[in-house]
Design a protein around this motif. Structure first.
Motif, PDB file in Angstrom:
ATOM      1  N   VAL A 377     -25.971  48.852 109.325  1.00 32.18           N
ATOM      2  CA  VAL A 377     -25.235  47.650 109.724  1.00 32.18           C
ATOM      3  C   VAL A 377     -23.834  47.753 109.143  1.00 32.18           C
ATOM      4  CG1 VAL A 377     -25.134  45.135 109.636  1.00 32.18           C
ATOM      5  CG2 VAL A 377     -27.346  46.298 109.726  1.00 32.18           C
ATOM      6  N   LYS A 378     -22.856  47.881 110.032  1.00 31.71           N
ATOM      7  CA  LYS A 378     -21.497  48.193 109.562  1.00 31.71           C
ATOM      8  C   LYS A 378     -20.473  47.233 110.155  1.00 31.71           C
ATOM      9  CE  LYS A 378     -21.957  52.574 107.655  1.00 31.71           C
ATOM     10  NZ  LYS A 378     -22.865  53.519 108.314  1.00 31.71           N
ATOM     11  N   GLY A 379     -19.254  47.380 109.707  1.00 26.54           N
ATOM     12  CA  GLY A 379     -18.112  46.713 110.326  1.00 26.54           C
ATOM     13  C   GLY A 379     -18.179  45.202 110.309  1.00 26.54           C
ATOM     14  N   LYS A 380     -17.890  44.639 111.480  1.00 28.58           N
ATOM     15  CA  LYS A 380     -17.742  43.190 111.585  1.00 28.58           C
ATOM     16  C   LYS A 380     -19.058  42.472 111.290  1.00 28.58           C
ATOM     17  CE  LYS A 380     -15.985  39.837 114.897  1.00 28.58           C
ATOM     18  NZ  LYS A 380     -16.898  39.650 116.033  1.00 28.58           N
ATOM     19  N   LYS A 381     -20.133  43.037 111.842  1.00 27.93           N
ATOM     20  CA  LYS A 381     -21.442  42.414 111.647  1.00 27.93           C
ATOM     21  C   LYS A 381     -21.767  42.345 110.155  1.00 27.93           C
ATOM     22  CE  LYS A 381     -25.437  40.745 112.622  1.00 27.93           C
ATOM     23  NZ  LYS A 381     -25.503  39.329 112.984  1.00 27.93           N
ATOM     24  N   ARG A 382     -21.502  43.451 109.494  1.00 26.08           N
ATOM     25  CA  ARG A 382     -21.783  43.515 108.065  1.00 26.08           C
ATOM     26  C   ARG A 382     -20.979  42.457 107.302  1.00 26.08           C
ATOM     27  NH1 ARG A 382     -24.015  47.472 104.956  1.00 26.08           N
ATOM     28  NH2 ARG A 382     -23.589  47.257 102.744  1.00 26.08           N
ATOM     29  N   GLN A 383     -19.705  42.362 107.646  1.00 27.38           N
ATOM     30  CA  GLN A 383     -18.837  41.406 106.968  1.00 27.38           C
ATOM     31  C   GLN A 383     -19.339  39.976 107.177  1.00 27.38           C
ATOM     32  OE1 GLN A 383     -16.617  42.536 104.781  1.00 27.38           O
ATOM     33  NE2 GLN A 383     -16.651  40.363 104.179  1.00 27.38           N
ATOM     34  N   GLU A 384     -19.781  39.713 108.411  1.00 24.00           N
ATOM     35  CA  GLU A 384     -20.322  38.389 108.721  1.00 24.00           C
ATOM     36  C   GLU A 384     -21.504  38.041 107.822  1.00 24.00           C
ATOM     37  OE1 GLU A 384     -19.817  38.328 113.420  1.00 24.00           O
ATOM     38  OE2 GLU A 384     -21.805  37.621 112.779  1.00 24.00           O
ATOM     39  N   ILE A 385     -22.351  39.047 107.659  1.00 23.27           N
ATOM     40  CA  ILE A 385     -23.536  38.816 106.827  1.00 23.27           C
ATOM     41  C   ILE A 385     -23.127  38.595 105.373  1.00 23.27           C
ATOM     42  CG2 ILE A 385     -25.658  39.858 105.950  1.00 23.27           C
ATOM     43  CD1 ILE A 385     -25.908  41.281 108.667  1.00 23.27           C
ATOM     44  N   LEU A 386     -22.239  39.443 104.895  1.00 19.22           N
ATOM     45  CA  LEU A 386     -21.806  39.315 103.498  1.00 19.22           C
ATOM     46  C   LEU A 386     -21.193  37.940 103.249  1.00 19.22           C
ATOM     47  CD1 LEU A 386     -20.299  42.862 102.755  1.00 19.22           C
ATOM     48  CD2 LEU A 386     -22.557  41.957 102.149  1.00 19.22           C
ATOM     49  N   ASP A 387     -20.378  37.497 104.218  1.00 21.40           N
ATOM     50  CA  ASP A 387     -19.782  36.165 104.081  1.00 21.40           C
ATOM     51  C   ASP A 387     -20.861  35.091 104.059  1.00 21.40           C
ATOM     52  OD1 ASP A 387     -17.357  37.394 104.097  1.00 21.40           O
ATOM     53  OD2 ASP A 387     -16.861  36.910 106.199  1.00 21.40           O
ATOM     54  N   GLY A 388     -21.815  35.247 104.971  1.00 20.12           N
ATOM     55  CA  GLY A 388     -22.893  34.269 105.066  1.00 20.12           C
ATOM     56  C   GLY A 388     -23.727  34.202 103.796  1.00 20.12           C
ATOM     57  N   LEU A 389     -23.839  35.337 103.129  1.00 24.81           N
ATOM     58  CA  LEU A 389     -24.599  35.351 101.880  1.00 24.81           C
ATOM     59  C   LEU A 389     -23.841  34.596 100.800  1.00 24.81           C
ATOM     60  CD1 LEU A 389     -25.833  39.056 101.869  1.00 24.81           C
ATOM     61  CD2 LEU A 389     -27.264  37.011 102.064  1.00 24.81           C
ATOM     62  N   LEU A 390     -22.544  34.789 100.797  1.00 23.69           N
ATOM     63  CA  LEU A 390     -21.713  34.146  99.773  1.00 23.69           C
ATOM     64  C   LEU A 390     -21.613  32.634  99.972  1.00 23.69           C
ATOM     65  CD1 LEU A 390     -18.620  36.313  98.786  1.00 23.69           C
ATOM     66  CD2 LEU A 390     -20.483  35.450  97.341  1.00 23.69           C
ATOM     67  N   ASP A 391     -21.508  32.226 101.250  1.00 24.70           N
ATOM     68  CA  ASP A 391     -21.382  30.774 101.449  1.00 24.70           C
ATOM     69  C   ASP A 391     -22.745  30.101 101.566  1.00 24.70           C
ATOM     70  OD1 ASP A 391     -22.323  30.979 104.074  1.00 24.70           O
ATOM     71  OD2 ASP A 391     -20.320  31.093 104.956  1.00 24.70           O
ATOM     72  N   GLY A 392     -23.807  30.913 101.514  1.00 27.15           N
ATOM     73  CA  GLY A 392     -25.142  30.327 101.482  1.00 27.15           C
ATOM     74  C   GLY A 392     -25.750  30.074 102.848  1.00 27.15           C
ATOM     75  N   SER A 393     -25.019  30.390 103.923  1.00 28.73           N
ATOM     76  CA  SER A 393     -25.571  30.084 105.241  1.00 28.73           C
ATOM     77  C   SER A 393     -26.666  31.076 105.658  1.00 28.73           C
ATOM     78  CB  SER A 393     -24.453  30.045 106.290  1.00 28.73           C
ATOM     79  OG  SER A 393     -23.799  31.289 106.352  1.00 28.73           O
ATOM     80  N   VAL A 394     -26.614  32.295 105.125  1.00 34.02           N
ATOM     81  CA  VAL A 394     -27.734  33.215 105.367  1.00 34.02           C
ATOM     82  C   VAL A 394     -28.813  32.863 104.360  1.00 34.02           C
ATOM     83  CG1 VAL A 394     -28.546  35.598 105.265  1.00 34.02           C
ATOM     84  CG2 VAL A 394     -26.299  35.093 106.236  1.00 34.02           C
ATOM     85  N   GLN A 395     -29.960  32.456 104.868  1.00 37.45           N
ATOM     86  CA  GLN A 395     -30.991  31.977 103.950  1.00 37.45           C
ATOM     87  C   GLN A 395     -32.004  33.046 103.572  1.00 37.45           C
ATOM     88  OE1 GLN A 395     -31.188  28.869 106.872  1.00 37.45           O
ATOM     89  NE2 GLN A 395     -31.676  27.406 105.251  1.00 37.45           N
TER      90      GLN A 395
END
Ligand code: ADP
Ligand code: MG
Length: 757
Positions: A377-395
């Motif tokens: 999982v690379k690039g934009k998708k990866r960044q989205e996930i990392l952001d989601g982890l930091l802001d708590g939206s990825v549960q």
């Protein structure tokens, strides 16, 4: 200074050359190291056995007789088995060489009398001794019954009875070719040990408190260490062995439990006492079936841990298909209900993807964000996930090792699920704990003595005293480790000793136990009717051939031939063929044809072991089953029995079965219980061979104890150690001074005590 820590150089008989050899070949540096270099066998020189007296259950024995003839058997290219038929007038036995047979044939003479040492076993109803030691004898010196001292050409022989009164059992020490060049043969080592024991005039200090040795009736340490080298008889030897094994296991357990106690006092666990909307919605509205009793019990255990204020560190064991993933998912939902995130780690990308699919399926229609993070999982998708982890939206995050990379940070990680323990050690687990609070919290790893299993990190055995006082430290995520490879209790106790253990010992309802039978290859024809009947009822069939690297080419040929033969037997059915040498895309396509039901028979090598799920398949035929390990057979069998129909497993072998193989087959036919199978496997093979343990370096540096065979002692050692840590959780009481200082001492030595990788 403690005499045992003296440099081996100062021992009579050891000069600079031998010192170097002892160190490089055997890791012997001190008197103590030599003292703990135990004999690997003993020969009872007080007795010469008759062939007619031998059984398969005896230890090493000696027999006098002569070779009648040699026989050679081909065992494939450039391999042969040499058998010498050997007689002493009371019966005939076979001396067998799998290696070095050529040498034996040239070296040993027919008709000459030999003294044979070895461990008798039974094969095809005949007594045999594999890789025996032969010593030519002439009868003038053959007078064993009266005095052992006359039996050998060894010039020093007469002296060694001086050490321990009259000697009966002669010790044998392993040495290497290199050492033999410097006369450090077994005899040479024996002489060194003798010199050492003579030098140790004072009794050696005790390392286990009196109240334990007396309660368990253990031999004292001084006597045990002398006896292990020069036992008077088998009974005394056994007592010495028990004492030394216990000591080893006891300190391993003490170390583990001390570490766990220390962790517990240092770190708190988040308190998850809310069962909220997410969990309840799932449980009442989405869960398509009832939990099994075992699943409910385990959920209770998990909920109790999560609410306790202590960090949960739990190993969840359960056979394939027992419903572990579901339990883990529910634990994660509890974390979410309490405002935290959760993650699940799998050892491979394929398994991570499977978990994601499973979880997504379960949670369909619910408002829970689940993401997958693996190396690809690379690039934009990866960044989205990392952001989601930091802001708590990825549960919930599902992934591989990629999760423990430093760039992956959570807002509030509260629950970690690790699937398949093998590849995650204590240190890696600990790394996850720091995920939600970058840099504010010290990693608990560096200070522990205990390195679990195959800890790949560098948590070496640096002993630091347990911290004073309790409490302190922050809270860390709860950890649930799932394993489908059932680990027998005694092994779990040692490998994962810092974890509590939950077991799902019940399969979801409706699964019929797989019916397993053993068939000799000459009777294959009878099998075909059964297969035909199943396929005509709409079922599918696996036929598996072994593929073991060493003989890969031959195995592939076997598979090709088998495939052709089966095609003639079953002209009316469509067949798929899959093996490791195929291009991945071709392999995938063939598999898919079978999965889609376009083919009825899948002929394959063990590549199908992982990951195929075809509920319609009801027959698993394993060719040359004698070549598979027990847990491999069990995993293969787990490919069927996934649907509602009665499934069958057929183990096909040739007639020549060794005792051990025979036992393996019997166990498989007897039970579907992965735990019983794992226990048996451990007993038959020893822990070093346990599947999955070897690759991952899960080996032990135990000198005398054997986790597989000494299960009872492991339990005793655990109980005693637990009692002590319970009474003295900070491990500082003067009452147990002797233990804590010994533990410290053990970890100062270069010996990696609990695990090596
Ligand atoms: P494991 O992870 O232990 O191999 P899974 O959790 O993948 O097992 O479960 C195997 C299968 O059984 C899945 O299809 C799952 O949905 C199903 N299952 C799990 N628990 C139950 C249950 N209590 N009743 C019926 N089916 C269940
Ligand atoms: Mg699973």
């Amino acid at each position: 200074m403690d005499i045992l820590s003296q440099d081996i150089m100062y021992l009579a008989g050891v000069g600079p050359n031998r010192k170097k050899l002892l160190s490089s070949e055997l890791g012997i540096e001190t008197f103590g190291d030599l003292l703990e270099y135990y004999p690997y066998k003993y020969v009872d020189r007080s007795k010469i056995y008759k062939v007619s007296e031998l059984t398969g259950e005896m230890p090493f024995v000696q027999v006098v007789g002569h070779i009648l003839s040699f026989e050679t058997f081909d065992m494939g290219p450039r391999k042969e088995r040499v058998v010498a038929h050997f007689s002493d007038g009371t019966g005939i036995m076979d001396l067998v060489w799998f290696n070095g047979g050529k040498y034996a044939k040239e070296h040993y003479r027919i008709g000459q009398d030999y003294l044979v040492f070895g461990r008798p076993s039974v094969f095809n109803n005949r007594i045999q001794v594999q890789h025996p030691e032969l010593e030519a004898i002439d009868h003038s010196s053959l007078n064993f019954e009266h005095s052992a001292a006359q039996t050998s050409a060894d010039a020093n022989n007469g002296q060694w009875s001086m050490v321990n009164g009259q000697y009966k059992m002669r010790p044998y020490y392993n040495t290497t070719e290199k050492m033999k060049k410097y006369s450090l043969t077994s005899r040479g080592m024996e002489r060194l040990v003798r010199n050492l024991l003579e030098k140790l005039k004072e009794p050696l200090p005790e390392t286990i408190p009196d109240f334990i040795t007396s309660r368990l009736h253990l031999m004292n340490r001084d006597k045990a260490l002398r006896t292990i080298h020069y036992p008077q008889d088998a009974k005394e030897l056994e007592r010495a062995r028990v004492r030394l094994k216990f000591e080893e296991l006891f300190y391993v357990q003490l170390n583990i439990l001390r570490y766990a106690s220390d962790q517990r006092r240092k770190y708190r666990g988040y308190v998850f006492n809310r069962i909220g909307e997410v969990f309840n919605t799932f449980y009442y509205d989405h869960l398509p079936f009832n939990l099994t009793g075992a699943q409910k019990r385990v959920m209770h255990e998990i909920r109790r841990d999560m609410a306790s204020g202590r960090q949960m560190n739990r190993l969840l064991q359960g056979d394939v298909g027992s419903g572990k993933t579901l339990v883990a998912l529910m634990a994660m939902l509890i974390a979410i209900d309490n405002g935290f995130q959760a993650c699940m780690m799998a050892p491979t990308e394929i398994l991570a993807e499977q978990h994601l699919t499973t979880i997504a399926e379960f949670l369909k229609g619910m408002d829970v964000r689940v993401e997958l993070l693996t190396g690809i999982v690379k690039g934009k998708k990866r960044q989205e996930i990392l952001d989601g982890l930091l802001d708590g939206s990825v549960q919930i995050l599902v992934g591989t090792h990629a999760i423990i990379e430093d760039t992956v940070q959570f807002r509030q990680l509260g629950m970690v699920v690790i699937d398949e323990q093998h590849r995650f050690g204590v240190a890696q687990r600990a790394k996850l704990w720091s995920k939600s609070r970058p840099s504010s919290q010290p990693l608990p790893t560096g200070r522990g003595v205990y390195t679990s299993a195959n800890d790949t990190s560098n948590v070496k055995g640096n002993y630091s005293p347990p911290s004073e006082g309790g409490g302190g430290g922050g809270s860390i995520p709860h950890v649930l480790v799932m394993t489908a490879t059932p680990i027998p209790r005694t092994l779990a106790m040692t490998l994962y000793g810092d974890l509590d253990v939950s077991v799902i010992d019940e399969l979801p309802p409706g699964r019929k136990p797989i019916h397993t039978t053993h068939v000799f290859e000459s009777r294959m024809a009878s099998l075909y009717d059964g297969i035909r009947r199943q396929i005509n009822q709409g079922r599918q069939v696996y036929i598996v051939y072994p593929l073991i690297e060493e003989s890969e080419k031959m195995d592939l040929k076997n598979l090709e031939q088998g495939f052709e033969m089966l095609r003639q037997v079953f002209p009316e059915f469509k067949m798929s063929k899959v093996h490791g040498r195929m291009k991945p895309s071709d392999k995938e396509e063939e598999m898919q044809r079978f999965v889609r039901g376009e083919t009825q028979i899948l002929v394959a090598t063990t590549v199908i072991e992982v990951g195929v799920n075809v509920p319609n398949a009801s027959v698993m035929v394993i060719i040359d089953a004698q070549r598979f390990g027990l847990s491999q057979l069990h995993q293969l069998r787990g490919r069927v029995g996934r649907g509602a129909d009665q499934s069958f497993c057929i183990l096909v072998t040739n007639y020549k079965l060794s005792e051990v193989t025979r036992k393996r087959i019997d166990i498989m036919c007897e039970t579907n219980d992965g735990f019983r199978i794992a226990e048996a496997d451990l007993k038959l093979r020893g822990p070093g061979d346990l599947e999955g343990t070897q690759q991952s370096g899960m080996a032990f540096d135990l000198k005398i104890a054997d986790i597989a065979r000494d299960g009872q002692l492991v339990q005793m050692a655990r109980d005693e150690a637990q009692r002590i840590v319970d009474e003295d959780p900070t491990c500082t009481s003067t009452k147990y001074e002797i233990l804590w200082s010994r533990l410290k001492q053990l970890h100062k030595t270069p010996v990696n005590w609990s695990a090596i990788s």
